[in-house]
Design an enzyme around this catalytic site. Structure first.
Site, PDB file in Angstrom:
ATOM      1  N   HIS A  52      83.650  23.756  72.734  1.00  0.00           N
ATOM      2  CA  HIS A  52      83.145  24.076  74.095  1.00  0.00           C
ATOM      3  C   HIS A  52      84.536  24.134  75.289  1.00  0.00           C
ATOM      4  O   HIS A  52      84.040  24.473  76.472  1.00  0.00           O
ATOM      5  CB  HIS A  52      82.194  22.985  74.592  1.00  0.00           C
ATOM      6  CG  HIS A  52      80.997  23.136  73.781  1.00  0.00           C
ATOM      7  ND1 HIS A  52      80.842  22.783  72.446  1.00  0.00           N
ATOM      8  CD2 HIS A  52      79.700  23.858  74.349  1.00  0.00           C
ATOM      9  CE1 HIS A  52      79.421  22.843  71.848  1.00  0.00           C
ATOM     10  NE2 HIS A  52      78.817  23.569  72.999  1.00  0.00           N
TER      11      HIS A  52
ATOM     12  N   GLN B 298      86.246  26.389  75.057  1.00  0.00           N
ATOM     13  CA  GLN B 298      86.304  27.745  75.526  1.00  0.00           C
ATOM     14  C   GLN B 298      85.347  28.182  76.242  1.00  0.00           C
ATOM     15  O   GLN B 298      85.550  29.227  77.116  1.00  0.00           O
ATOM     16  CB  GLN B 298      85.709  28.677  74.049  1.00  0.00           C
ATOM     17  CG  GLN B 298      86.984  28.354  72.931  1.00  0.00           C
ATOM     18  CD  GLN B 298      86.449  28.738  71.608  1.00  0.00           C
ATOM     19  OE1 GLN B 298      86.562  29.916  71.040  1.00  0.00           O
ATOM     20  NE2 GLN B 298      85.888  27.677  70.874  1.00  0.00           N
TER      21      GLN B 298
ATOM     22  N   ASP C 104      80.695  35.115  73.778  1.00  0.00           N
ATOM     23  CA  ASP C 104      80.712  35.566  72.185  1.00  0.00           C
ATOM     24  C   ASP C 104      80.920  37.120  72.436  1.00  0.00           C
ATOM     25  O   ASP C 104      81.155  37.816  71.196  1.00  0.00           O
ATOM     26  CB  ASP C 104      79.540  35.235  71.414  1.00  0.00           C
ATOM     27  CG  ASP C 104      79.410  33.899  71.096  1.00  0.00           C
ATOM     28  OD1 ASP C 104      80.300  33.223  71.381  1.00  0.00           O
ATOM     29  OD2 ASP C 104      78.487  33.418  70.457  1.00  0.00           O
TER      30      ASP C 104
ATOM     31  N   ARG D 297     103.015  24.031  58.282  1.00  0.00           N
ATOM     32  CA  ARG D 297     101.873  23.857  57.772  1.00  0.00           C
ATOM     33  C   ARG D 297     101.022  24.981  57.756  1.00  0.00           C
ATOM     34  O   ARG D 297     101.600  25.832  58.685  1.00  0.00           O
ATOM     35  CB  ARG D 297     101.271  22.545  58.785  1.00  0.00           C
ATOM     36  CG  ARG D 297     101.805  21.221  58.288  1.00  0.00           C
ATOM     37  CD  ARG D 297     100.984  20.470  59.398  1.00  0.00           C
ATOM     38  NE  ARG D 297     101.284  19.042  59.203  1.00  0.00           N
ATOM     39  CZ  ARG D 297     101.270  17.756  59.872  1.00  0.00           C
ATOM     40  NH1 ARG D 297     101.118  18.134  61.258  1.00  0.00           N
ATOM     41  NH2 ARG D 297     101.454  16.793  59.564  1.00  0.00           N
TER      42      ARG D 297
ATOM     43  N   THR E 236      67.797  34.613  76.614  1.00  0.00           N
ATOM     44  CA  THR E 236      67.383  34.549  77.961  1.00  0.00           C
ATOM     45  C   THR E 236      66.786  36.077  78.439  1.00  0.00           C
ATOM     46  O   THR E 236      65.705  36.052  78.911  1.00  0.00           O
ATOM     47  CB  THR E 236      68.371  34.100  78.955  1.00  0.00           C
ATOM     48  OG1 THR E 236      68.752  32.728  78.344  1.00  0.00           O
ATOM     49  CG2 THR E 236      67.887  33.801  80.305  1.00  0.00           C
TER      50      THR E 236
ATOM     51  N   MET F 141      84.705  29.981  68.714  1.00  0.00           N
ATOM     52  CA  MET F 141      83.264  30.332  68.881  1.00  0.00           C
ATOM     53  C   MET F 141      82.854  31.727  68.501  1.00  0.00           C
ATOM     54  O   MET F 141      83.958  32.371  68.085  1.00  0.00           O
ATOM     55  CB  MET F 141      82.682  29.906  70.186  1.00  0.00           C
ATOM     56  CG  MET F 141      82.407  28.441  70.486  1.00  0.00           C
ATOM     57  SD  MET F 141      81.683  28.141  71.950  1.00  0.00           S
ATOM     58  CE  MET F 141      81.048  26.275  71.723  1.00  0.00           C
ATOM     59  N   GLY F 142      81.590  32.200  68.101  1.00  0.00           N
ATOM     60  CA  GLY F 142      81.356  33.394  67.607  1.00  0.00           C
ATOM     61  C   GLY F 142      80.340  33.209  66.559  1.00  0.00           C
ATOM     62  O   GLY F 142      80.722  32.996  65.610  1.00  0.00           O
TER      63      GLY F 142
END
Ligand code: F6P
Length: 363
Positions: free
Chosen positions: A287, A289, A143, A178, A121, A185-186
């Site tokens: 999403h 995040q 990010d 486990r 943008t 994200m990133g």
């Protein structure tokens, strides 16, 4: 814009993916501008508000009361609305609506525009600056990869959410012995993975800046088993990739649309299961995040950005992006910051500290 033109009416728009704190910027812009006697027009869905008639409204302090704590954006947003290459679904080409944007800007009696968005943008904003529109940019992305600003609002909220998720995953990973792989994200930079991984106490962190070898990660996790810590948490940025390999995509880029990343968490989980013989699970935070209320840090940063944007407009400093350079909020030429990505530097102190702690990066 003529330097002597009085600023009476400004537009504000939000573009690209949303980030917690967008509403806080809008609120700060509206309150600061109105208090200085300047009218604010909110443009809907990024530059669509300057392409399609009837996609704008006056914003008064009353309209922004109560939005400080809200995620999302009251103006709506899109990451497909580049006016220079607008995706037209009925033909196989894109259409250039930039002339219409400039025409609408003047028709609406706007004297300046605040563009709140990520690199895409802000790049569009820069192109309109080159064509004479008086614009101030506000950097936004969870990010945190925009050049020229130490922080973007939304990043702190995303890291806080991811850290909380990792805390929760720790207890269940430990209970079942486990390996749990958390994909965050990133796209091109590993800031969220690095910060959330360190603050959540991850055992391995995989980021796009460091192509990984999973055998190195598996070795670290086997060592933990030997000590008796028979569970592990691995944080993976969606843009991380193996040495000699490439990003994992959900969808290829096509005209007007950027590629969608995702799936590396599941791949790493499966491979680590084979390499260690342990049971593994993969969780994608996605999403989540980007949703929810901004943290107090992001609300404050967003408010400072909004206030600074109006300050720049009132002093007729156009073609600039507001930026954080602690302890100050400063401005940088848009031309210097767009079209680049702020990656985690190889010698970054948190990276060095994390490695010194024994966190594996797969290198
Ligand atoms: O750039 C911010 C970001 O959240 C990236 O981390 C992610 O890849 C992308 O947006 C997702 O975008 P969309 O909302 O289009 O799926």
């Amino acid at each position: 814009m003529n330097d002597n033109t009085e600023v009476r009416r400004i537009g504000v728009l939000t573009g690209g993916g949303d980030a917690p704190g967008l509403n806080a910027v809008i609120r700060a812009v509206v309150k600061t501008a109105c208090n200085a006697g300047v009218e604010v027009i909110g443009l809907e869905d990024s530059f669509d508000g300057l392409i399609e008639p009837g996609r704008s409204r006056t914003l008064t302090p009353r309209d922004v009361t109560g939005i400080l704590r809200l995620g999302g954006t009251i103006l709506g947003t899109t990451n497909r609305g580049n006016p220079f290459a607008y995706p037209i679904l009925t033909s196989d080409g894109t259409k250039d609506y930039s002339d219409r944007v400039i025409e609408m800007f003047h028709k609406m009696g706007l004297n300046a525009l605040v563009v709140i968005g990520g690199d895409g943008t802000l790049g569009i904003a820069q192109k309109f600056c080159d064509r004479g529109l008086p614009i101030v940019g506000v950097p936004k992305t969870i990010d945190n990869d925009i050049v020229g600003t130490t922080n973007c609002f939304g990043f702190d909220t995303a890291v806080a959410f991811a850290t909380d998720a990792i805390d929760r995953l720790h207890t269940t990973a430990e209970a079942h012995r486990r390996i749990i792989v958390v994909e965050v994200m990133g796209r091109y930079a590993g800031w969220i993975a690095l910060y959330a991984g360190v603050s959540g106490g991850a055992d391995a962190i995989l980021i796009p800046e460091i192509p990984f070898d999973l055998e190195c990660v598996a070795e670290r996790l086997r060592e933990r088993d030997k000590w008796g810590a028979r569970f592990s948490i691995v944080v993976v940025a969606e843009g991380a990739f193996p040495k000699g390999g490439k990003w994992t995509l959900v969808e290829e880029a096509r005209q007007g649309y950027v590629e969608r990343l995702g799936g590396i968490g599941a791949q790493v989980s499966e491979a680590l299961g084979k390499l260690t013989g342990k049971e593994t699970r993969a969780v994608v935070l996605g999403h989540l995040q980007r949703g929810g209320a901004p943290t107090s840090f992001d609300r404050t940063l967003a408010t400072r950005f909004g206030g600074k944007a109006v300050e720049l407009i009132l002093s007729r400093q156009f073609g600039m992006m507001v930026a954080s350079a602690p302890p100050d909020i400063v401005s940088r030429p848009l031309a210097d910051v767009t079209g680049k990505t702020k990656m985690v530097p190889p010698n970054y102190d948190l990276l060095r500290t994390a490695k010194a702690l024994g966190i594996a990066f797969g290198d």
